[in-house]
Design a protein around this motif. Structure first.
Motif, PDB file in Angstrom:
ATOM      1  N   ALA A  39      10.559  22.495  17.044  1.00 49.51           N
ATOM      2  CA  ALA A  39      10.777  23.325  16.046  1.00 49.51           C
ATOM      3  C   ALA A  39      10.441  22.956  14.520  1.00 49.51           C
ATOM      4  O   ALA A  39      10.483  21.768  14.189  1.00 49.51           O
ATOM      5  CB  ALA A  39      12.294  23.754  16.229  1.00 49.51           C
ATOM      6  N   LYS A  40      10.194  23.755  13.741  1.00 52.24           N
ATOM      7  CA  LYS A  40       9.870  23.578  12.392  1.00 52.24           C
ATOM      8  C   LYS A  40      11.035  23.071  11.500  1.00 52.24           C
ATOM      9  O   LYS A  40      10.845  22.205  10.590  1.00 52.24           O
ATOM     10  CB  LYS A  40       9.027  24.877  11.674  1.00 52.24           C
ATOM     11  N   ASP A  41      12.172  23.296  11.987  1.00 51.90           N
ATOM     12  CA  ASP A  41      13.591  23.221  11.152  1.00 51.90           C
ATOM     13  C   ASP A  41      14.719  23.515  11.976  1.00 51.90           C
ATOM     14  O   ASP A  41      14.715  24.179  13.229  1.00 51.90           O
ATOM     15  CB  ASP A  41      13.640  23.723   9.813  1.00 51.90           C
ATOM     16  N   GLU A  42      15.783  23.225  11.319  1.00 56.45           N
ATOM     17  CA  GLU A  42      17.022  23.375  12.015  1.00 56.45           C
ATOM     18  C   GLU A  42      17.424  24.668  12.342  1.00 56.45           C
ATOM     19  O   GLU A  42      17.926  25.107  13.270  1.00 56.45           O
ATOM     20  CB  GLU A  42      18.233  22.715  11.057  1.00 56.45           C
ATOM     21  N   ASN A  43      17.088  25.453  11.388  1.00 57.50           N
ATOM     22  CA  ASN A  43      17.516  27.103  11.647  1.00 57.50           C
ATOM     23  C   ASN A  43      16.601  27.467  12.830  1.00 57.50           C
ATOM     24  O   ASN A  43      17.136  28.423  13.466  1.00 57.50           O
ATOM     25  CB  ASN A  43      16.860  27.749  10.355  1.00 57.50           C
ATOM     26  N   GLU A  44      15.235  27.222  12.788  1.00 56.51           N
ATOM     27  CA  GLU A  44      14.633  27.733  14.033  1.00 56.51           C
ATOM     28  C   GLU A  44      15.142  27.057  15.274  1.00 56.51           C
ATOM     29  O   GLU A  44      15.451  28.320  16.292  1.00 56.51           O
ATOM     30  CB  GLU A  44      13.076  27.292  13.811  1.00 56.51           C
ATOM     31  N   ALA A  45      15.492  25.945  15.350  1.00 56.36           N
ATOM     32  CA  ALA A  45      15.751  25.192  16.564  1.00 56.36           C
ATOM     33  C   ALA A  45      17.258  25.717  17.104  1.00 56.36           C
ATOM     34  O   ALA A  45      17.332  26.155  18.422  1.00 56.36           O
ATOM     35  CB  ALA A  45      16.170  23.740  16.421  1.00 56.36           C
ATOM     36  N   ASP A  51      19.605  29.931  20.159  1.00 56.35           N
ATOM     37  CA  ASP A  51      20.533  31.289  19.872  1.00 56.35           C
ATOM     38  C   ASP A  51      21.772  30.991  19.879  1.00 56.35           C
ATOM     39  O   ASP A  51      22.629  31.548  20.513  1.00 56.35           O
ATOM     40  CB  ASP A  51      20.226  32.369  21.214  1.00 56.35           C
ATOM     41  N   ILE A  52      22.245  30.023  18.794  1.00 58.26           N
ATOM     42  CA  ILE A  52      23.622  29.808  18.591  1.00 58.26           C
ATOM     43  C   ILE A  52      24.305  30.929  17.714  1.00 58.26           C
ATOM     44  O   ILE A  52      23.314  31.778  17.149  1.00 58.26           O
ATOM     45  CB  ILE A  52      23.958  28.454  17.837  1.00 58.26           C
ATOM     46  N   LEU A 124      24.665  33.964   2.424  1.00 57.94           N
ATOM     47  CA  LEU A 124      25.056  35.331   2.864  1.00 57.94           C
ATOM     48  C   LEU A 124      23.575  35.689   3.836  1.00 57.94           C
ATOM     49  O   LEU A 124      23.644  36.350   4.837  1.00 57.94           O
ATOM     50  CB  LEU A 124      25.501  36.238   2.049  1.00 57.94           C
ATOM     51  N   ARG A 125      22.534  35.623   2.830  1.00 57.37           N
ATOM     52  CA  ARG A 125      21.139  36.177   3.611  1.00 57.37           C
ATOM     53  C   ARG A 125      21.023  35.493   4.806  1.00 57.37           C
ATOM     54  O   ARG A 125      20.516  36.113   5.852  1.00 57.37           O
ATOM     55  CB  ARG A 125      20.099  35.969   2.697  1.00 57.37           C
ATOM     56  N   GLU A 126      21.077  34.168   4.726  1.00 57.09           N
ATOM     57  CA  GLU A 126      20.586  33.220   5.902  1.00 57.09           C
ATOM     58  C   GLU A 126      21.871  33.455   7.220  1.00 57.09           C
ATOM     59  O   GLU A 126      21.503  33.183   8.138  1.00 57.09           O
ATOM     60  CB  GLU A 126      20.739  31.889   5.402  1.00 57.09           C
ATOM     61  N   ALA A 127      22.977  33.938   6.797  1.00 57.68           N
ATOM     62  CA  ALA A 127      24.089  34.172   7.829  1.00 57.68           C
ATOM     63  C   ALA A 127      24.211  35.488   8.198  1.00 57.68           C
ATOM     64  O   ALA A 127      24.875  35.883   9.024  1.00 57.68           O
ATOM     65  CB  ALA A 127      25.677  33.650   7.401  1.00 57.68           C
ATOM     66  N   GLU A 128      23.336  36.311   7.888  1.00 59.42           N
ATOM     67  CA  GLU A 128      23.414  37.691   8.359  1.00 59.42           C
ATOM     68  C   GLU A 128      23.361  38.021   9.688  1.00 59.42           C
ATOM     69  O   GLU A 128      22.314  37.467  10.239  1.00 59.42           O
ATOM     70  CB  GLU A 128      22.390  38.719   7.467  1.00 59.42           C
ATOM     71  N   GLY A 129      24.150  38.760  10.265  1.00 57.63           N
ATOM     72  CA  GLY A 129      24.253  39.230  11.667  1.00 57.63           C
ATOM     73  C   GLY A 129      24.706  37.962  12.624  1.00 57.63           C
ATOM     74  O   GLY A 129      24.947  38.153  13.782  1.00 57.63           O
ATOM     75  N   TYR A 130      25.344  36.803  12.002  1.00 66.39           N
ATOM     76  CA  TYR A 130      26.143  35.802  12.628  1.00 66.39           C
ATOM     77  C   TYR A 130      27.600  35.776  12.418  1.00 66.39           C
ATOM     78  O   TYR A 130      28.064  36.468  11.117  1.00 66.39           O
ATOM     79  CB  TYR A 130      25.627  34.400  12.394  1.00 66.39           C
ATOM     80  N   THR A 131      28.492  35.232  13.239  1.00 60.32           N
ATOM     81  CA  THR A 131      29.801  34.951  12.720  1.00 60.32           C
ATOM     82  C   THR A 131      29.648  33.883  11.479  1.00 60.32           C
ATOM     83  O   THR A 131      29.597  32.899  12.033  1.00 60.32           O
ATOM     84  CB  THR A 131      30.709  34.933  13.872  1.00 60.32           C
ATOM     85  N   ILE A 132      30.386  34.096  10.625  1.00 58.79           N
ATOM     86  CA  ILE A 132      30.566  33.254   9.430  1.00 58.79           C
ATOM     87  C   ILE A 132      32.140  32.396   9.645  1.00 58.79           C
ATOM     88  O   ILE A 132      33.188  33.043   9.614  1.00 58.79           O
ATOM     89  CB  ILE A 132      30.660  33.717   8.172  1.00 58.79           C
TER      90      ILE A 132
END
Length: 354
Positions: A39-45, A51-52, A124-132
């Motif tokens: 993967a290119k980075d942590e977010n992609e992985a 799919d965490i 917030l943008r990066e966490a959109e759609g996820y449980t924070i």
């Protein structure tokens, strides 16, 4: 369905397409996963490939840099010097001299203003759609024992109750106020409050249930009530053999319990499910001590399915390892296999009988 919908479904008894998945690990462990996946980075992985379903955003320390020493040790904002791998261990106990409530009260505890609780627009943008997951980890038991020394802490629980109660209260109050500020500065944003204190060893509790109820239970109830009053679900982390505390964890209002160390004494997952499965969501349970650490990918996949079928039998389960902080010694391929199999297996036996 979105990750946020899925992540909250077991706790809220909602329909879901699979059990949600949570990951916690050392930064180097994450780097190993990124490399293994190409993967290119942590977010992609973690989020595009594995799919965490949860993203954690804690208050950020913005105070003075910690004092460091030539041997690699450092002083925290609690005034405790730490050394060793990762976050290390306490090598000083600055309240070891304490003999009175005044000694405890006069100690310079951390300043809440040294922490920034505001979640940024970028976060917030990066966490959109996820449980924070927000608020603080709140390890007030550990801070109290490290400040005064664990042996003295346990002795003084019996011989100097006011000193210990005051110390525990001061440590708790710091995290309570910091968590309160987190909710106030981020209204409607934090979905889950997930706190951790290790009250168990592999063989038993570190302290009796009676002492836990005396010094810790009322305070934990208070912070759980705070989270619930802000419409957040709640989870608690406690390693080890904590079966005797689970009724109390349910009583104070926790929605989920983590990490379910299935190889600790009296922590058989089937027995836990039979006894508590109607009342709390199980969160974890896929063995890290041996299965993830030492066994093959095929064995990891088998164990993942086994635990899903046991702890997920009533639909109240969150997929995770039996430890909240996977270390780099755990093979990345096994961590990947755990989450990959959980996605493929979906709801397991629960999905076939519901």
């Amino acid at each position: 369905m979105t990750s946020k919908e899925r992540a909250l479904a077991p706790i809220k008894n909602k329909t879901m397409d699979r059990f949600p998945m949570w990951y916690g690990g050392d930064p180097k462990t994450t780097e190993n996963i990124v490399a293994a996946l190409g993967a290119k980075d942590e977010n992609e992985a973690l989020y595009d490939i594995l799919d965490i379903d949860y993203k954690t955003i804690r208050p950020e320390y913005v105070g003075k840099p910690y004092k460091t020493y030539e041997d690699g040790s450092f002083d925290t904002d609690w005034g405790i010097r730490r050394a060793g791998l990762h976050y290390g261990q306490a090598i000083t106990h600055p309240l070891a001299y304490a003999k009175s409530v005044k000694d405890i009260m006069d100690y310079p505890y951390p300043d809440i203003d040294d922490y920034d609780c505001k979640i940024t627009e970028k976060q917030l943008r990066e966490a959109e759609g996820y449980t924070i997951i927000g608020g603080t980890w709140s390890p007030f038991f550990h801070d109290a024992t490290e400040l005064i020394g664990m042996e003295d802490f346990f002795i003084k629980m019996y011989t100097d109750e006011k000193v210990i109660d005051t110390l525990v209260g001061k440590c708790f109050d710091f995290y309570y106020e910091l968590t309160k500020r987190s909710f106030e500065q981020n209204p409607g944003v934090i979905d889950m409050f997930f706190m951790g204190n290790d009250f168990g060893t592999q063989r038993s509790l570190l302290l009796s249930p009676e002492m836990w109820r005396k010094y810790f239970k009322p305070r934990i109830r208070k912070i759980v009530d705070l989270a619930h009053s802000n419409n957040a679900v709640t989870a608690v982390h406690s390693c080890g053999a904590i079966r005797k505390l689970i009724p109390d964890l349910i009583d104070v209002g926790f929605d989920a319990v983590n990490p379910i160390q299935v190889n600790a004494s009296d922590m058989d997952p089937q027995e836990l499910m039979d006894e508590f499965g109607n009342d709390i969501t199980f969160f974890g349970g896929i063995d890290e001590n041996d299965i993830l650490l030492n066994q093959s990918e095929e064995r990891v996949r088998e164990e993942t399915k086994r635990i899903i079928d046991i702890l997920g039998r009533k639909g109240k389960y969150i997929v995770a390892a039996s430890h909240d902080y996977l270390l780099p010694e755990v093979p990345a391929k096994n961590i990947i296999a755990m989450f990959d199999e959980a996605k493929k297996y979906g709801l397991g036996e629960f999905g076939r009988i519901s």
